[in-house]
Structure formats: structure tokens, C-alpha cells
Design an enzyme around this catalytic site. Sequence first.
Site, mmCIF file in Angstrom:
data_model
loop_
_atom_site.group_PDB
_atom_site.id
_atom_site.type_symbol
_atom_site.label_atom_id
_atom_site.label_comp_id
_atom_site.label_asym_id
_atom_site.label_seq_id
_atom_site.Cartn_x
_atom_site.Cartn_y
_atom_site.Cartn_z
ATOM 1 N N THR A 37 0.875 -1.177 0.000
ATOM 2 C CA THR A 37 0.000 0.000 0.000
ATOM 3 C C THR A 37 0.912 1.227 0.000
ATOM 4 O O THR A 37 2.137 1.104 -0.043
ATOM 5 C CB THR A 37 -0.860 0.059 1.278
ATOM 6 N N ALA A 83 0.918 -6.696 9.165
ATOM 7 C CA ALA A 83 0.220 -5.946 8.109
ATOM 8 C C ALA A 83 -1.034 -5.303 8.679
ATOM 9 O O ALA A 83 -1.837 -5.957 9.342
ATOM 10 C CB ALA A 83 -0.144 -6.877 6.956
ATOM 11 N N THR A 131 -1.508 -2.816 19.323
ATOM 12 C CA THR A 131 -1.168 -1.475 19.794
ATOM 13 C C THR A 131 -1.744 -1.225 21.189
ATOM 14 O O THR A 131 -2.765 -1.819 21.564
ATOM 15 C CB THR A 131 -1.739 -0.438 18.800
ATOM 16 N N ASP A 132 -1.134 -0.286 21.912
ATOM 17 C CA ASP A 132 -1.699 0.107 23.214
ATOM 18 C C ASP A 132 -3.007 0.889 23.040
ATOM 19 O O ASP A 132 -3.746 1.082 24.005
ATOM 20 C CB ASP A 132 -0.688 0.930 24.030
ATOM 21 N N GLU A 133 -3.288 1.352 21.809
ATOM 22 C CA GLU A 133 -4.468 2.207 21.606
ATOM 23 C C GLU A 133 -5.782 1.447 21.833
ATOM 24 O O GLU A 133 -6.829 2.059 22.035
ATOM 25 C CB GLU A 133 -4.429 2.846 20.211
ATOM 26 N N TYR A 156 -9.303 3.236 13.869
ATOM 27 C CA TYR A 156 -8.075 2.428 13.867
ATOM 28 C C TYR A 156 -8.032 1.523 15.088
ATOM 29 O O TYR A 156 -7.888 0.303 14.966
ATOM 30 C CB TYR A 156 -6.838 3.344 13.832
ATOM 31 N N ALA A 158 -10.325 0.662 17.154
ATOM 32 C CA ALA A 158 -11.446 -0.291 17.221
ATOM 33 C C ALA A 158 -11.193 -1.475 16.288
ATOM 34 O O ALA A 158 -11.505 -2.625 16.631
ATOM 35 C CB ALA A 158 -12.757 0.406 16.864
ATOM 36 N N LYS A 160 -8.206 -2.599 15.415
ATOM 37 C CA LYS A 160 -7.148 -3.416 16.023
ATOM 38 C C LYS A 160 -7.708 -4.215 17.204
ATOM 39 O O LYS A 160 -7.349 -5.374 17.408
ATOM 40 C CB LYS A 160 -5.979 -2.531 16.493
ATOM 41 N N ASN A 185 3.740 3.966 21.033
ATOM 42 C CA ASN A 185 4.168 4.620 19.785
ATOM 43 C C ASN A 185 5.634 4.338 19.471
ATOM 44 O O ASN A 185 6.500 4.563 20.312
ATOM 45 C CB ASN A 185 4.003 6.138 19.905
ATOM 46 N N LYS A 195 3.199 10.270 10.231
ATOM 47 C CA LYS A 195 3.214 10.182 11.683
ATOM 48 C C LYS A 195 4.010 11.367 12.242
ATOM 49 O O LYS A 195 4.853 11.946 11.553
ATOM 50 C CB LYS A 195 3.837 8.846 12.134
HETATM 51 P P1 NAD Z 1 2.830 0.698 8.427
HETATM 52 O O1 NAD Z 1 1.562 1.381 8.020
HETATM 53 O O2 NAD Z 1 4.125 1.425 8.305
HETATM 54 O O3 NAD Z 1 2.996 -0.655 7.576
HETATM 55 C C1 NAD Z 1 1.930 -1.522 7.323
HETATM 56 C C2 NAD Z 1 2.371 -2.502 6.238
HETATM 57 O O4 NAD Z 1 1.259 -3.391 5.990
HETATM 58 C C3 NAD Z 1 2.707 -1.833 4.899
HETATM 59 O O5 NAD Z 1 3.890 -2.378 4.369
HETATM 60 C C4 NAD Z 1 1.503 -2.162 4.027
HETATM 61 O O6 NAD Z 1 1.831 -2.252 2.638
HETATM 62 C C5 NAD Z 1 1.064 -3.506 4.588
HETATM 63 N N1 NAD Z 1 -0.350 -3.771 4.326
HETATM 64 C C6 NAD Z 1 -1.400 -2.931 4.576
HETATM 65 N N2 NAD Z 1 -2.549 -3.507 4.152
HETATM 66 C C7 NAD Z 1 -2.223 -4.736 3.665
HETATM 67 C C8 NAD Z 1 -2.986 -5.793 3.105
HETATM 68 N N3 NAD Z 1 -4.308 -5.688 2.948
HETATM 69 N N4 NAD Z 1 -2.324 -6.915 2.718
HETATM 70 C C9 NAD Z 1 -0.972 -7.021 2.847
HETATM 71 N N5 NAD Z 1 -0.214 -6.040 3.378
HETATM 72 C C10 NAD Z 1 -0.823 -4.913 3.784
HETATM 73 O O7 NAD Z 1 2.576 0.203 9.904
HETATM 74 P P2 NAD Z 1 3.590 0.054 11.125
HETATM 75 O O8 NAD Z 1 3.688 1.342 11.821
HETATM 76 O O9 NAD Z 1 4.818 -0.627 10.657
HETATM 77 O O10 NAD Z 1 2.759 -0.933 12.044
HETATM 78 C C11 NAD Z 1 2.890 -2.345 11.922
HETATM 79 C C12 NAD Z 1 1.979 -3.025 12.931
HETATM 80 O O11 NAD Z 1 2.324 -2.616 14.243
HETATM 81 C C13 NAD Z 1 0.495 -2.677 12.750
HETATM 82 O O12 NAD Z 1 -0.248 -3.839 12.990
HETATM 83 C C14 NAD Z 1 0.248 -1.627 13.810
HETATM 84 O O13 NAD Z 1 -1.096 -1.654 14.233
HETATM 85 C C15 NAD Z 1 1.181 -2.082 14.903
HETATM 86 N N6 NAD Z 1 1.676 -1.026 15.810
HETATM 87 C C16 NAD Z 1 2.246 0.112 15.294
HETATM 88 C C17 NAD Z 1 2.752 1.085 16.172
HETATM 89 C C18 NAD Z 1 3.418 2.339 15.655
HETATM 90 O O14 NAD Z 1 3.745 3.226 16.453
HETATM 91 N N7 NAD Z 1 3.685 2.466 14.365
HETATM 92 C C19 NAD Z 1 2.648 0.892 17.546
HETATM 93 C C20 NAD Z 1 2.065 -0.280 18.034
HETATM 94 C C21 NAD Z 1 1.594 -1.236 17.141
HETATM 95 P P1 TYD Z 2 0.698 9.851 15.437
HETATM 96 O O1 TYD Z 2 2.139 9.876 15.082
HETATM 97 O O2 TYD Z 2 -0.313 9.973 14.342
HETATM 98 O O3 TYD Z 2 0.445 8.537 16.314
HETATM 99 P P2 TYD Z 2 -0.884 8.102 17.168
HETATM 100 O O4 TYD Z 2 -2.028 8.932 16.759
HETATM 101 O O5 TYD Z 2 -1.043 6.668 16.763
HETATM 102 O O6 TYD Z 2 -0.500 8.277 18.591
HETATM 103 O O7 TYD Z 2 0.415 11.039 16.458
HETATM 104 C C1 TYD Z 2 1.146 11.158 17.668
HETATM 105 C C2 TYD Z 2 0.565 12.338 18.429
HETATM 106 O O8 TYD Z 2 0.847 13.551 17.688
HETATM 107 C C3 TYD Z 2 -0.945 12.300 18.555
HETATM 108 O O9 TYD Z 2 -1.307 12.843 19.824
HETATM 109 C C4 TYD Z 2 -1.447 13.207 17.438
HETATM 110 C C5 TYD Z 2 -0.350 14.239 17.326
HETATM 111 N N1 TYD Z 2 -0.131 14.794 15.966
HETATM 112 C C6 TYD Z 2 -0.053 16.181 15.791
HETATM 113 O O10 TYD Z 2 -0.179 16.961 16.751
HETATM 114 N N2 TYD Z 2 0.167 16.655 14.537
HETATM 115 C C7 TYD Z 2 0.315 15.831 13.452
HETATM 116 O O11 TYD Z 2 0.495 16.333 12.310
HETATM 117 C C8 TYD Z 2 0.250 14.414 13.660
HETATM 118 C C9 TYD Z 2 0.398 13.456 12.501
HETATM 119 C C10 TYD Z 2 0.033 13.938 14.943
#
Ligand code: NAD
Ligand code: TYD
Length: 350
Positions: A37, A83, A131-133, A156, A158, A160, A185, A195
Site C-alpha cells: 500500500t 500488516a 497497539t496500546d491504543e 483504527y 477499534a 485493532k 508509539n 506520523k
Molecule cells: P505501516 O503502516 O508502516 O505498515 C503496514 C504494512 O502493511 C505496509 O507495508 C503495508 O503495505 C502492509 N499492508 C497494509 N494492508 C495490507 C494488506 N491488505 N495486505 C498485505 N499487506 C498490507 O505500519 P507500522 O507502523 O509498521 O505498524 C505495523 C503493525 O504494528 C500494525 O499492525 C500496527 O497496528 C502495529 N503497531 C504500530 C505502532 C506504531 O507506532 N507504528 C505501535 C504499536 C503497534
Molecule cells: P501519530 O504519530 O499519528 O500517532 P498516534 O495517533 O497513533 O498516537 O500522532 C502522535 C501524536 O501527535 C498524537 O497525539 C497526534 C499528534 N499529531 C499532531 O499533533 N500533529 C500531526 O500532524 C500528527 C500526525 C500527529
Amino acid sequence: MKTILITGGAGFIGNHVVRRFVRKYPDYKIVNLDNLTYAGNLANLKDVEKAPNYEFVKADIVDAKHMLEIFKQYNFDGVIHLAAESHVDRSISSPMEFIFTNIVGTMNLLNAARITWENNMENKLFYHISTDEVYGSLGELGLFYETTAYDPRSPYSASKASSDHLVRASFHTYKLPVVISNCSNNYGPYQFPEKLIPLSINNIKHNKPIPIYGKGENIRDWLFVEDHANAIDLIFHHCKTGETYNIGGNNEWTNIDLIRLLCWVMDRKLNRPEGTSVQLITFVKDRAGHDLRYAIDSSKLQGELGWKPSLQFAEGLEKTVDWYLANEDWMNNITSGDYQGYYEKQYTKR
Ligand code: NAD
Ligand code: TYD
């Protein structure tokens, strides 16, 4: 030789997990399944793509038939499922993608694992990354524990939470060997600039406003992505099946304080007079339903599996900034094209 499926390996956290497993476990064949994606990028894995124990499969986890075919073809020993659609703001404007990928996609993988492992589940593991969310939003005090009741408040979280429930249901109903971890995060190299941290680094570099939602008082607990990958490695190899593990950095920051620190680091790195970047901070309309605070108790993981975060935040943030400044091409490729449209839609009307 074990064959391990990692889904979402071309995304932010996934590429760190894939790299770690490919390098550390030459006896494992690592199959990275991703449908690429906007968030998936094979450039994230350039340094391991030619490794003999690595294979990439482009496929969509929403396609149930295809998932079953792939599971039958490879006969995986384990699954690490990352994913997902992962960005809260996108889940507010386009929730259905989250329902398909995060809920239907996860159930498809659970079904495929159950059917192919039906006759022998010994030594198999379906590891779901969450996620912790899912636990909702905290006030000024308190922490999320593994026992905290779920209270997701964005499409999101909900979606997860739903996937976590389906994973646990598969454990109880079908005896599928599963484990779940819920992490705070993440930040670090290769994070998509939607992000907070990479978006702000990119904007500061280009002297663009840094959009802070509301008053910047929301609090997040930040963990360096490689510490998450290390936790995933430990849990995958040493967990008790059916369990849940919280992963967190014990590192809470209000958004505004975090961005002030980032501005200070960026001024130094870009040789700008101190106090230059902070002037880019712009308070914009708050996110709908914006969760106030997340904070994790990770003592179970620390006590049972001996995990702890390796980096102090100041050090991790500096490493992250260095990586983004040294990888301009990566950022330029990502921010050309579709990203511009997303940015306009998300930020111009705020
Ligand atoms: P990301 O959005 O960077 O990557 C998601 C990956 O999944 C991408 O490579 C995308 O191409 C792939 N993908 C999406 N839809 C798909 C589908 N239908 N089929 C196959 N592949 C698909 O996400 P991330 O930040 O690397 O998060 C990875 C996991 O960790 C997620 O499950 C997320 O909920 C969880 N998580 C993320 C964070 C964070 O801070 N980023 C924290 C806690 C948990
Ligand atoms: P984000 O990186 O989107 O992670 P999450 O929403 O999963 O915690 O956002 C981190 C925090 O930063 C969140 O409180 C929302 C805030 N935020 C901004 O203030 N400005 C921005 O442009 C973005 C993307 C997030």
C-alpha cells in the site's frame, strides 16, 4: 529449517523485524508478505533483499483464497502478523480500509493457519502485533496493563481491538497457538511521514509549519523501533501461548515538549541558530476524538522475558534525525506523488 511468515514487512516496523530475523536466523526462511500500500516500500529492505533466506510475496491479506493457497504452499512454522492500516487520521477519513485489512485480513490469516495446522499445532505460533491504543485513553494518572479492559475510541484502534479479539477467540475455540503484544508509539528510521516525528522532521527541514493538533498537550509513550523488534524476537521465541505482553518505552512526552526537543536537535544538525525551528510550530484544529494519554506498564515482559528498552529518548531521537537527514532520497521518493494530495487534504483546511 523453519519457514516464518512476516506480514507487513515492507512497512515501518515490519522492515526492522524482517531485517533482524533474516540476519540473526540464517536457519529460518523469512517470507515477507505485503501488498505494498502507500505505506509499504520495498526500498526499506534493499539491504536484505538478496539474502538467500529471504523471499518477498506480493499479496493482499483481504484475499481469503489466496491466503489459504499461500499457507498451503509454504507450510509456515510461525507467523508474525504486522500488516495493517496503521494511521489514526486516515481511519477517521476512510474507515473501511481499516475494517477490511485489520479485521477481515487478520481473520483470513487465522483461518488459513488453523486449516493448514489442523493436524499438528505443536511448535506452531501465530503472533499478532497490536497497539496500546486498544485500551483507550488515560487521564493524567495510571497505566495500561495486560488486564486493562479494552476501550478503543478511533476506527483504527477499534479495528485493532476487533482483530485482537479474533486472535484470542481462535485460541479459545480452535486451540490455535497464538500470542499478542500491544506496543506504544514507535519512532525511528523508515517511518512514513504521516506520523508525528517523521512529518515534523521533514517539515522542519523544508521550513514548513509543524502542525500540532489542539494545544499539544496529548501524551504518548515513545519507543525506538529496534527495541520493539527486539521485544518481538523475544516474545516469538520465549512466550507462553495464549498470553498478552505489553511493550512500552516508559518514556512519556506531551506532543509540544517532544516537538520542542526535536526542534532543538534539528537546529543543531542543520547548523541553524538555536530557536529557529521552534518558530515553525503551528497549532491547528484538534484531531476528532483525540486520545489524551497512553502509557504502558511493561513489567510482565521485563520480568518474564528480561526485555528492556536499550536507548534513552534523546539518543534515539538524535539517531532518528541523523537517519532522515542522511536518507534524503528515501524521503523525497515518498513525499513526491500521492503524499502531496494526502497532505493537502489533511492539513490545508485545519
Ligand atoms: P505501516 O503502516 O508502516 O505498515 C503496514 C504494512 O502493511 C505496509 O507495508 C503495508 O503495505 C502492509 N499492508 C497494509 N494492508 C495490507 C494488506 N491488505 N495486505 C498485505 N499487506 C498490507 O505500519 P507500522 O507502523 O509498521 O505498524 C505495523 C503493525 O504494528 C500494525 O499492525 C500496527 O497496528 C502495529 N503497531 C504500530 C505502532 C506504531 O507506532 N507504528 C505501535 C504499536 C503497534
Ligand atoms: P501519530 O504519530 O499519528 O500517532 P498516534 O495517533 O497513533 O498516537 O500522532 C502522535 C501524536 O501527535 C498524537 O497525539 C497526534 C499528534 N499529531 C499532531 O499533533 N500533529 C500531526 O500532524 C500528527 C500526525 C500527529
